[in-house]
Write an enzyme that holds these catalytic residues in place. Structure first.
Site, short mmCIF file in Angstrom:
data_model
loop_
_atom_site.label_atom_id
_atom_site.label_comp_id
_atom_site.label_asym_id
_atom_site.label_seq_id
_atom_site.Cartn_x
_atom_site.Cartn_y
_atom_site.Cartn_z
N PRO A 13 0.80 -1.23 0.00
CA PRO A 13 0.00 0.00 0.00
C PRO A 13 0.83 1.28 0.00
O PRO A 13 1.59 1.55 0.93
CB PRO A 13 -0.82 -0.11 1.29
CG PRO A 13 -0.65 -1.51 1.77
CD PRO A 13 0.67 -1.97 1.24
N GLU A 14 0.68 2.03 -1.05
CA GLU A 14 1.19 3.39 -1.12
C GLU A 14 -0.05 4.27 -1.30
O GLU A 14 -1.17 3.79 -1.13
CB GLU A 14 2.20 3.54 -2.27
CG GLU A 14 3.36 2.54 -2.14
CD GLU A 14 4.43 2.69 -3.21
OE1 GLU A 14 4.62 3.80 -3.71
OE2 GLU A 14 5.05 1.68 -3.54
N LYS A 64 0.11 7.74 3.36
CA LYS A 64 -0.31 6.35 3.43
C LYS A 64 -1.12 6.05 4.69
O LYS A 64 -1.41 4.88 4.97
CB LYS A 64 0.91 5.42 3.41
CG LYS A 64 1.86 5.68 2.24
CD LYS A 64 3.09 4.80 2.34
CE LYS A 64 4.22 5.33 1.47
NZ LYS A 64 5.49 4.60 1.72
N ARG A 272 17.20 -0.36 0.25
CA ARG A 272 15.93 -0.56 -0.46
C ARG A 272 16.22 -1.05 -1.87
O ARG A 272 17.07 -0.48 -2.58
CB ARG A 272 15.15 0.75 -0.55
CG ARG A 272 14.51 1.16 0.74
CD ARG A 272 13.36 0.25 1.09
NE ARG A 272 12.91 0.42 2.46
CZ ARG A 272 13.19 -0.44 3.44
NH1 ARG A 272 13.90 -1.51 3.22
NH2 ARG A 272 12.74 -0.22 4.64
#
Length: 283
Positions: A13-14, A64, A272
DNA sequence: CGGGGTTCCTGGCCGC
DNA sequence: TGCGGCCAGGAACCCC
């Protein structure tokens, strides 16, 4: 009735995914009264029970974070907010009964007999109940940058925000400070589309403007597609996102760049996973 | 106070 | 087929 786990949507979820959840949730629970609740003992979820007794007044979103407004229905008591962060695998579902589900982290029963449930396999999500606007216990929300579609956010202010840090531009984006709601997928997508190297430490005014425009494009396109769903799960309503079919960069390492044909590279950038085109996105 | 490193979790996947 | 090991990923948290 136990809904099979695989029937829940698994998103990363963004902003587009959280906004999709907000829109689906709003008509279902606004006006409902919470009469009872239960939560997993972890501090990440245990505050959920503090929402007991309140009425759901509305659902907002910042970045978010889902912000579920709680009141007493008469504006007498100080209003509170139930804050929901979906983390990696969190989901909010409105159901008629509580399933026997090992990944259920909290539930709230409603006066009309339904239940709101929060399910989160990897426990990267978070729940909090705070006085409205009192976000000091959630540092990222407290210092959150502007909404990407805020008209007050322009190329100039975005450039100024990026220039406040010498971190890699992608890492700055993931910090939620220059702009709210961009995560790993849409950071890679927006940087690819604006032809900016994720490891750049300085981004000038023109490129900042391009990056902001690209962020707005990728987010609005994803929203139009109901978000990105990385597994082929479907809700019973069949309303999971399909933006994953339109990703140009994220998850495409080793495949040809859709712009120039070069092989997209993938490596860790500040811990990341990052994919970019070594030809289009030169430093 | 910015920022770097660590931690939280578990299903899925890889290699043997 | 089974299993150990590794990985993803946002943000809180700790510490300098």
């Amino acid at each position: 009735m136990l809904p099979p786990a695989a029937r829940y949507v698994d998103t990363m979820p963004e902003l587009p995914e959280v906004e999709t959840v907000r829109r689906q949730l709003e008509p279902l629970i606004v006006g409902a009264r919470i009469v009872e609740s239960e939560a997993h003992p972890s501090a990440k979820f245990s505050q959920a029970t503090l929402a007991t007794g309140y009425r759901v007044e509305g659902i907002d979103r910042r970045g978010k974070y889902l912000l579920i407004g709680l009141g007493d229905g008469m504006a007498m008591a100080p209003s509170m907010e139930l804050i929901v962060h979906l983390g990696m695998t969190g989901g909010v579902h409105v159901v008629d009964s509580i399933p026997d589900d090992p990944y259920l982290r909290a539930w709230w029963s409603l006066k009309d007999g339904r239940f709101i449930m929060f399910r989160d396999v990897r426990r990267f999500g978070r729940l909090a109940v705070v006085p409205t606007g009192e976000y000091s216990s959630l540092p990222t929300l407290h210092a959150l940058g502007p909404e990407p579609f805020d008209p007050a956010l322009d190329g100039r202010s975005f450039h100024a925000a990026l220039a406040r840090s010498r971190r890699h531009v992608k890492t700055s984006l993931l910090s939620q400070r220059p702009v709210a709601g961009v995560g790993n997928i849409y950071a890679d997508e927006a940087l690819w589309r604006s032809r900016i190297n994720p490891a750049a430490r300085r981004v000038g005014p023109d490129r900042s403007e391009r990056l902001l425009a690209a962020i707005r494009e990728v987010l609005s396109e994803a929203l139009a597609n109901n978000g990105t769903t990385l597994r082929d799960y479907r809700t019973p309503a069949g309303d999971s996102g399909n933006n994953q079919e339109f990703l140009d960069c994220y998850g495409r390492g080793g495949q040809p760049c859709r712009s120039c044909g070069s092989t997209l590279s993938t490596r860790q950038l500040d811990q990341r996973t990052t994919t970019w085109c070594p030809t289009c996105q030169v430093r």
